[in-house]
Write a protein that holds these residues in place. Structure first.
Motif, PDB file in Angstrom:
ATOM      1  N   CYS A  15     102.296 -49.720 -33.771  1.00 45.23           N
ATOM      2  CA  CYS A  15     102.238 -48.723 -34.841  1.00 45.23           C
ATOM      3  C   CYS A  15     101.963 -47.323 -34.264  1.00 45.23           C
ATOM      4  O   CYS A  15     101.144 -47.178 -33.356  1.00 45.23           O
ATOM      5  CB  CYS A  15     101.119 -49.109 -35.808  1.00 45.23           C
ATOM      6  SG  CYS A  15     100.943 -47.976 -37.184  1.00 45.23           S
ATOM      7  N   CYS A  17     100.930 -44.896 -36.285  1.00 45.77           N
ATOM      8  CA  CYS A  17      99.940 -44.320 -37.184  1.00 45.77           C
ATOM      9  C   CYS A  17     100.123 -42.797 -37.210  1.00 45.77           C
ATOM     10  O   CYS A  17      99.193 -42.039 -36.964  1.00 45.77           O
ATOM     11  CB  CYS A  17      98.513 -44.699 -36.785  1.00 45.77           C
ATOM     12  SG  CYS A  17      97.319 -44.357 -38.102  1.00 45.77           S
ATOM     13  N   TYR A  48     104.490 -46.240 -39.460  1.00 41.34           N
ATOM     14  CA  TYR A  48     103.300 -46.738 -40.147  1.00 41.34           C
ATOM     15  C   TYR A  48     103.480 -48.221 -40.435  1.00 41.34           C
ATOM     16  O   TYR A  48     104.116 -48.585 -41.416  1.00 41.34           O
ATOM     17  CB  TYR A  48     103.071 -45.991 -41.469  1.00 41.34           C
ATOM     18  CG  TYR A  48     102.605 -44.572 -41.285  1.00 41.34           C
ATOM     19  CD1 TYR A  48     101.276 -44.295 -40.934  1.00 41.34           C
ATOM     20  CD2 TYR A  48     103.479 -43.508 -41.453  1.00 41.34           C
ATOM     21  CE1 TYR A  48     100.849 -42.989 -40.757  1.00 41.34           C
ATOM     22  CE2 TYR A  48     103.056 -42.202 -41.282  1.00 41.34           C
ATOM     23  CZ  TYR A  48     101.744 -41.944 -40.931  1.00 41.34           C
ATOM     24  OH  TYR A  48     101.319 -40.659 -40.753  1.00 41.34           O
ATOM     25  N   SER A  74      97.814 -51.847 -33.792  1.00 39.42           N
ATOM     26  CA  SER A  74      97.641 -50.666 -34.630  1.00 39.42           C
ATOM     27  C   SER A  74      96.183 -50.267 -34.661  1.00 39.42           C
ATOM     28  O   SER A  74      95.631 -49.876 -33.644  1.00 39.42           O
ATOM     29  CB  SER A  74      98.168 -50.956 -36.040  1.00 39.42           C
ATOM     30  OG  SER A  74      97.524 -52.094 -36.573  1.00 39.42           O
TER      31      SER A  74
END
Lengths: 664, 325, 154
Positions: A15, A17, A48, A74
């Motif tokens: 991920c 983020c 995401y 993540s």
């Protein structure tokens, strides 16, 4: 190493983020790296992962690439493990085939060197890939939630939560340490910024608690033991002996009147020691329950055994029972709300303000009692000699915003100082000085209240008071308390002589906060207030499921915020109760019979007594319902016969191997 | 001699770094010896037969059906013979604790070659060696070069130097277990997967131990065996004496405990356990029922030589298999 | 390779300590999250393995981590009296005391195994402990266990 029947097909998702991870970690590089790890079929990076498309992506890949293990790299599993487990379920996979890698809180947010961060992220992903291959299919166990709730602390937060829960039809046990509920709010005369009478808004709530058919109120009681788990807590409450039978007493004061002490002799807790009470007393006329209490530390009967017991004789309902013993009540509840409140800062800790040394230095709480018509001075703000002060100095931030004592802002002091300034001026007509660092008045109607005070000829001096002394240097100062302060608005040190000093004390964690924390297995933040699960998204939850917090026990806050938080906690508890059941994490320990030699090493080490011995089979047996999954017995079992779901030895060994093996 | 109708298997017994106890355990088959001799020809057994290494080296590869290799590998001679016997044997069994896990000679891994040499040839109380003469691997004499084996720095188990088919643990292995395994081989019974530990019960010692075990085990002091008055009935652990039994796989018939001595762990760990000493540390550590650090420290001080105790037979097979220099 | 060779072997230029960290879910792991949320900075040396309680810490994990190549092992649990599971941390404490004594006999430097109580609110403490430990291990150099395990010295 065990033999896998199925082919392991792992999907790895890195991920971004947003920039939170991708700003430090080379997410595409890691994804490419992971694609070359053993058993990895597909490896992707995505902006995401927790978003809907991110979750859908996992589901699609499970179907398309026949994935049977998923690694999501993540944020912390404590934040999003549930999200991704759900994504696995939606994709048709057992949720426990997921392993998360924390490359945000544990990598991108804490490391600045990108090379090191990337190396670490690679190691962690590799460890997860190694671990996940060994993860097994598991199912969560559902257990019913007991609809009853325990609320600890009968201040305004506890009262509000109790009434909300009880109105929703839940059975509430409200436990209060003191002889009466009401908490700090019961001490106040008026509340800011509306200046409505505290008693007028609080006491109806207190009597509603007493009258409510769904609320069991245990005052003068403390929680002594807690066991069980979310939805199914077993709690022991110790009811301290008040030597008055609660069911019989009507609060008529006959016992108090007839006590052999004709006058009060002992400091009255409710009036902060500014008045005296007898050994038998009622805390205040609206005390709830309205039941007398005998203080066995001062009562002649308990001290000498030679009292004529006039109080008992005076009671025509025979409510007095000198033989009362502590009584332990055992209850079962599904949820708990902790509203144990705060402690006011002890002004003696700052000797330069002269509290305890100069009789006319008071704390704000003492003045609260003084301005109250039912207080020790019947509503008159007076000096120790009984005269009216002509000038009063109010010191803000006593025990707040101070490196030496408490760093935090206590949030309520500015507003209550303004309120006291107003009330003192109203009661005495004195000149009132407010000594403040910054005025903090955020809140509905708060700034307006400040503005009102500015027009009331109250003086505001910006500066932290350095010292309160009686050392007069001029005739004007003679007989006065001299407040020395740097007035930062005019840039000079001033000496202001006053008759009375009020110290606006801050809010601190209670002394017993740590005991409560341990009892209920929750955490405290550094300063000692109860720690919420998430400061923004779960402000009334704790890390212990089913235990909620509200009010000033969680941090300094005023009445409206406490009431709002109590409502939030009640809503969380109700949501849990009305869902009917909770799902338990399947991380319980279990015994492999074919490996257990019956050595009994495990029997005495389980804090939950979940391990018993089957004498016939001569093997230990784990009661899964009692096991909480700490894994202590697993680590201790000398035969390797005890194993733990979700934390199997081979999973952990594989994770260790994955961390260090340089497979590529 | 042999019954011509029944082909005998060829069997070898060899000792590496060993005390001889394993060989004696083979002799301990007593009257079963006849059954063994009936079924097997002993082609190599240094303790009993005068067969030379050259004779073994000359044998055809895989011509020995069963070789019991006892003793650890601690010098070049042990290693050489391990490789030779591996080549010549169909089934190579690491026989006894030393071949299995390094055993008692393996405790030398707490030291190193130089320290051992210094102790033995320079420092020991009975040594007088002013010229500091040490054994030489090669020594020239007029008849030629004399050689003695190279003394290794590390002690190794057999499995660490060559491929092993089965492990029969014990110091020494319980003879009955040997007979069972032997008979299984000669009668052609299906054999367990390669690499298995055989001749064991599959459960830790406590399964067979008849001493009474407490349900509320709580140890606040650790004793050495001679410090207690053993009642002969109570679990040693409950008496505060370290017993390796709970972590040691059965097969010996709880020999030591039956002799009123705590188990020392020669049979090795249970199959799920990867590091026997570390596992014991976990069990014993947990059992000490104290919470104050000073008190814990005091009790742990009572454990004499914990590394030597917990890894008594298994040091070379441990995760950290020797002292770091 | 002889002992001396190992000693003399230069520390690889790109060597950075790698510390296997076993953190309990409730206190120290949460503290590591807090350190992240607070954006505290510490060296990228630790590799966290989450366990539910420090009581799950099997000393085998420690010996295994060293054997696999860890330069140090850090164990993090709740403060005494604060264990989410009543007293798992005490059990861990006892094991680690005993393990330390054994590892000392094995010649392992004491700094390489550390047990710390770090509560959920002590993100700062976590960052400090990791920084301190990294510094100490950097001074000691790589741990020899893996090398010793992989190379039999004859």
């Amino acid at each position: 190493m065990s033999h896998h029947k199925e082919e392991i097909r792992i999907g790895v998702y890195i991920c971004h983020c947003g920039h939170n991870i991708a700003g430090t970690v080379d997410v595409t590089g890691i994804a490419e790296y992971a694609s070359r790890l053993p058993n990895v079929v597909i490896s992707k990076d995505y902006k995401y992962m927790c978003s809907d498309p991110g979750q859908v992506l996992i589901g699609q890949d499970i179907a398309e690439h026949k994935l049977n293990r998923i690694v999501v790299s993540s944020c912390s599993p404590l934040l999003h493990e549930k999200t991704f487990r759900d994504a696995l379920v939606k994709g048709g996979l057992n949720p426990f085939f997921l392993q998360m890698v924390n490359i945000r809180e544990n990598v991108s947010w804490v490391h600045t060197d990108t090379d090191d961060a990337n190396l670490k992220a690679r190691d962690l992903v590799r460890a997860a890939v190694h671990r996940v291959a060994y993860q097994k299919e598991l199912t969560k166990k559902k257990v019913p939630v007991n609809p009853d709730v325990l609320i600890v602390g009968g201040g305004i937060a506890g009262i509000s939560a109790a009434l909300t829960m009880a109105d929703a039809g839940k059975k509430v046990f409200l436990v209060e340490k003191e002889p009466t509920i009401g908490g700090h709010m019961a001490l106040f005369d008026k509340t800011f910024p509306t200046l409505d009478c505290a008693a007028c808004i609080l006491t109806p709530k207190m009597s509603s608690v007493k009258k409510h058919p769904n609320i069991t109120l245990w005052s003068y009681s403390e929680v002594s033991e807690v066991s069980g788990f979310v939805g199914n807590y077993k709690v022991k409450v110790t009811r301290k002996p008040r030597y008055v039978i609660e069911e019989l007493c009507v609060g008529c004061y006959a016992c108090v009147d007839e006590c052999i002490f004709k006058e009060g002799k002992f400091p009255d807790e409710f009036n902060l020691g500014m008045s005296k009470r007898k050994p038998v007393y009622l805390p205040f006329p609206q005390a709830t329950p309205l039941v007398a209490v005998i203080d066995d530390k001062t009562c002649i009967h308990f001290k000498t055994g030679k009292c004529q017991q006039s109080c008992a004789k005076a009671c025509d309902r025979n409510a007095i029972d000198f033989n009362q013993q502590p009584e332990v009540k055992e209850i079962e509840v599904g949820t708990v709300i902790l509203t144990t409140g705060f402690k006011a800062f002890d002004a003696r800790r700052l000797p330069y303000y002269g509290y305890g040394k100069f009789p006319n230095v008071f704390t704000s709480l003492e003045v609260e009692r003084m301005v109250n018509a039912s207080g020790p001075t019947e509503g008159h703000v007076v000096l120790k000699d009984g005269s009216k002060p002509k000038s009063v100095g109010i010191v803000h931030c006593v025990g707040s915003r101070d490196e030496k004592t408490n760093k935090w802002c206590s949030r309520v002091c500015c507003m209550y100082s303004l309120k006291l300034a107003h009330l003192i001026k109203e009661h005495t007509g004195a000149e009132v000085y407010n000594f403040y660092i910054d005025m903090r008045t955020p809140g509905k109607g708060y700034e307006e209240f400040y503005d009102k005070l500015l027009r009331e000829d109250v003086h505001f001096i910006r500066g932290r008071v350095a010292e309160v002394s009686d050392w007069a240097t001029t005739s004007d100062e003679e007989g006065k308390l001299i407040m020395r302060v740097e007035d930062t608005m005019v840039g000079m040190v001033r000496r202001i002589p006053v008759d009375m000093v009020v110290l606006s004390v801050g809010l601190e964690p209670r002394d017993d906060a740590q005991d409560i924390r341990k009892l209920f297995n929750i955490s405290c933040s550094t300063e000692g207030f109860f720690l919420e699960k998430h400061p923004k998204l779960a402000p009334v939850d704790t890390f212990t499921d089913g235990v909620f917090i509200a009010g000033a026990a969680q941090g300094p806050r005023d009445i409206p915020d406490s009431v709002a938080q109590a409502g939030a906690a009640a809503a969380q508890a109700l949501a849990l109760i009305d869902s009917g059941h909770v799902e338990l994490e399947p991380n319980t320990a279990y015994i492999t019979d074919t490996l257990c030699s019956g050595c009994k090493s495990c029997l005495n080490i389980c804090p939950y007594k979940a391990i018993a011995f089957d004498d016939e089979k001569r093997k230990s047996v784990i009661n899964e319902a009692l096991c909480k999954g700490c894994g202590t017995c697993v680590a201790s079992c000398p035969s390797g016969a005890i194993r733990q779901n979700l934390f199997e030895d081979e999973e952990i060994f594989s994770e260790i191997r994955g961390l260090f093996v340089e497979s590529i | 001699m042999a019954n011509e109708s029944k082909p005998k298997i060829k069997m070898a017994v060899y000792w590496g770094a060993a005390c001889g106890g394993c060989c004696v355990s083979v002799l301990d088959v007593h009257e079963s010896l006849f059954a063994v001799i009936d079924a097997a020809d002993l082609v190599f057994w240094p303790i009993a037969l005068d067969t030379k290494y050259a004779d073994v080296e000359a044998m055809e590869d895989a011509s020995i059906d069963l070789c019991l290799f006892n003793g650890a590998v601690r010098n070049s001679e042990n290693e050489h013979m391990a490789h030779v016997l591996r080549k010549k044997s169909k089934i190579l069994v690491a026989y006894g604790s030393c071949a299995h896990m390094g055993g008692i000679p393996g405790l030398a891994n707490f030291s190193d070659r130089e320290s051992l040499m210094r102790r033995v040839y320079d420092e020991s109380e009975s040594t007088e060696n002013p010229d500091k003469i040490r054994p030489q691997h090669h020594y020239e004499v007029k008849e030629g070069t004399l050689e003695i084996p190279v003394f290794y720095n590390d002690v190794m188990s057999l499995g660490q130097i060559t491929d092993v088919d089965y492990y029969i643990p014990g110091c020494p292995p319980q003879t009955e277990r040997l007979v069972e395994v032997f008979m299984a081989i000669v009668t052609g019974q299906p054999l367990p997967p390669k690499g298995s530990v055989i001749g064991v019960s599959g459960l830790a010692q406590c399964d067979e131990c008849t001493r009474k075990k407490s349900d509320q085990r709580s140890v606040k002091q650790i004793f050495r065996p001679w410090e207690i008055e053993d009642d002969g009935e109570t679990c040693f652990m409950d008496q505060g004496v370290i017993c390796m039994g709970p972590a040691t796989i059965g097969g010996c018939g709880v020999r030591c405990v039956k002799g009123n001595a705590p188990c020392r762990g020669c049979y090795g760990p249970m199959p799920e356990v990867r590091d026997m000493g570390a596992k014991l540390i976990s069990t014993i550590g947990t059992m000490i029922d104290l919470e104050k650090e000073e008190e814990i420290e005091k009790v742990i001080e009572q454990i004499e030589d914990p590394a030597g105790t917990f890894y008594r037979f298994s040091l070379p097979a441990a995760k950290i298999r020797r002292k770091l220099s | 390779m002889s002992d001396n060779q190992i000693n003399k072997q230069a520390i690889p230029a790109n060597w950075k300590p790698r510390i296997a960290a076993f953190f309990c879910n409730w206190c120290t792991y949460t503290a590591s999250d807090l350190a992240g949320v607070s954006r505290l900075k510490y060296p990228a040396t630790i590799r966290v393995i989450r366990i539910m309680c420090s009581g799950r810490l099997d000393p085998q994990f420690v010996t295994d981590a060293f054997a696999e190549g860890a330069d140090a092992v850090l164990i993090g649990g709740c403060h005494p009296g604060d264990c989410h599971y009543a007293n798992g941390n005490y059990k861990c404490l006892r094991r680690v005391h005993l393990l330390k004594k054994v590892l000392k006999q094995m010649g392992l430097e004491e700094e390489r195994l550390r047990l710390e109580w770090i509560s959920a609110s002590e993100g700062k403490r976590l960052a400090e402990v990791v920084s301190e430990m990294s510094e100490a291990i950097l001074k000691l150099g790589p741990c020899k266990v893996k090398q010793v395990v992989e190379h039999y010295e004859k």
